[in-house]
Design a protein around this motif. Structure first.
Motif, PDB file in Angstrom:
ATOM      1  N   HIS A   1       0.364   5.449   0.681  1.00 53.71           N
ATOM      2  CA  HIS A   1      -0.509   6.525   1.153  1.00 53.71           C
ATOM      3  C   HIS A   1      -0.003   7.855   0.629  1.00 53.71           C
ATOM      4  O   HIS A   1       1.187   8.022   0.342  1.00 53.71           O
ATOM      5  CB  HIS A   1      -0.545   6.557   2.682  1.00 53.71           C
TER       6      HIS A   1
ATOM      7  N   TYR B   1      -4.995   9.502   1.447  1.00 52.16           N
ATOM      8  CA  TYR B   1      -5.445   8.684   0.330  1.00 52.16           C
ATOM      9  C   TYR B   1      -4.603   7.423   0.295  1.00 52.16           C
ATOM     10  O   TYR B   1      -3.444   7.422   0.748  1.00 52.16           O
ATOM     11  CB  TYR B   1      -5.289   9.440  -0.996  1.00 52.16           C
ATOM     12  N   GLU B   2      -5.166   6.356  -0.254  1.00 53.72           N
ATOM     13  CA  GLU B   2      -4.454   5.089  -0.328  1.00 53.72           C
ATOM     14  C   GLU B   2      -4.691   4.432  -1.680  1.00 53.72           C
ATOM     15  O   GLU B   2      -5.786   4.517  -2.239  1.00 53.72           O
ATOM     16  CB  GLU B   2      -4.952   4.156   0.780  1.00 53.72           C
TER      17      GLU B   2
ATOM     18  N   GLU C   1      -7.867   6.319  -3.133  1.00 58.03           N
ATOM     19  CA  GLU C   1      -9.128   6.652  -2.483  1.00 58.03           C
ATOM     20  C   GLU C   1      -8.872   7.261  -1.116  1.00 58.03           C
ATOM     21  O   GLU C   1      -7.967   6.819  -0.392  1.00 58.03           O
ATOM     22  CB  GLU C   1      -9.990   5.403  -2.332  1.00 58.03           C
ATOM     23  N   LYS C   2      -9.681   8.230  -0.749  1.00 57.72           N
ATOM     24  CA  LYS C   2      -9.570   8.858   0.572  1.00 57.72           C
ATOM     25  C   LYS C   2      -9.997   7.839   1.626  1.00 57.72           C
ATOM     26  O   LYS C   2     -11.071   7.248   1.526  1.00 57.72           O
ATOM     27  CB  LYS C   2     -10.461  10.098   0.642  1.00 57.72           C
ATOM     28  N   ILE C   3      -9.125   7.636   2.633  1.00 56.62           N
ATOM     29  CA  ILE C   3      -9.435   6.665   3.682  1.00 56.62           C
ATOM     30  C   ILE C   3      -9.519   7.285   5.075  1.00 56.62           C
ATOM     31  O   ILE C   3     -10.037   6.663   5.988  1.00 56.62           O
ATOM     32  CB  ILE C   3      -8.420   5.503   3.711  1.00 56.62           C
ATOM     33  N   ALA C   4      -8.985   8.511   5.235  1.00 58.82           N
ATOM     34  CA  ALA C   4      -8.991   9.111   6.572  1.00 58.82           C
ATOM     35  C   ALA C   4      -8.657  10.592   6.488  1.00 58.82           C
ATOM     36  O   ALA C   4      -8.280  11.107   5.435  1.00 58.82           O
ATOM     37  CB  ALA C   4      -7.970   8.405   7.472  1.00 58.82           C
TER      38      ALA C   4
ATOM     39  N   LYS D   1       0.839  -1.205   0.000  1.00 58.24           N
ATOM     40  CA  LYS D   1       0.000   0.000   0.000  1.00 58.24           C
ATOM     41  C   LYS D   1       0.868   1.246   0.000  1.00 58.24           C
ATOM     42  O   LYS D   1       1.917   1.281   0.634  1.00 58.24           O
ATOM     43  CB  LYS D   1      -0.892   0.046   1.252  1.00 58.24           C
TER      44      LYS D   1
END
Length: 190
Positions: free
Chosen positions: A139, A179-180, A159-162, A137
């Protein structure tokens, strides 16, 4: 120019924090102290930093702090236009997480003459092709108001994850979006 540069990679055999990477249009070289003047010549344009949490990074003293941090990171690159040899901007790798098998790409900026021409996509492609040989992964930290970068990173499939509070030295609290993109999803958005 192979060097690990002190990254604690816990078993990432063959990983180099600052490899020289290139394609048809750009080359990523490890950032060096003597790159300050040419990189600042790019970074001195206030328009680059309009949507960034540190809007005054175009000022020489503020940029010097950014540059010094990049050098200390031992994961920073200068971006060079392969066609004409000009300095385009900079990017950085940091925060390897062995538990998640992830790393962060961030602090990327390019001169405005390279906006909308595929340069950022080219930089991210080089980095992701390299990084996914070692991690699962990647980020990206992007300021909440940096719409240009959010759109660009979405185009490569991240994709935005946090959200997290930024560590910018600003009296106003800053929020970064995280994003990840995973190795499995890399290349699907292209």
């Amino acid at each position: 120019m192979e060097r690990n540069n002190g990254l604690k990679t816990n078993g990432l055999e063959g990983f180099n924090m600052q490899p020289v990477l290139e394609n048809k249009t750009i080359i990523l070289y490890p950032l060096e102290e003597e790159d300050f003047s040419t990189l600042y010549a790019v970074a001195s344009d206030p328009e680059i930093w309009e949507q960034h949490p540190n809007k005054d990074r175009w000022k020489e003293d503020v940029f010097k702090t950014f540059f010094d941090d990049a050098m200390k990171s031992k994961g920073a690159f200068k971006i060079i236009d392969k066609i004409n040899g000009n300095t385009v901007g900079s990017t950085r790798l940091y925060d390897y997480n062995p538990q998640e098998n992830s790393i962060v790409v961030g602090y990327t900026f390019c001169g405005i003459q390279y906006w909308g021409k595929g340069t950022n996509h080219s930089v991210k492609t080089l980095l992701l092709d390299y990084l996914f040989q070692f991690v699962s992964k990647v980020h990206f930290h992007i300021g909440a108001h940096n719409i240009r970068s959010q759109i660009a990173i979405g185009r490569i499939g991240a994709e935005k994850i946090a959200e997290q509070r930024g560590d910018c030295s600003s009296p106003i609290p800053q929020i970064n979006f995280i994003y990840e993109i995973s190795r499995e999803n890399w290349g699907k958005a292209e």
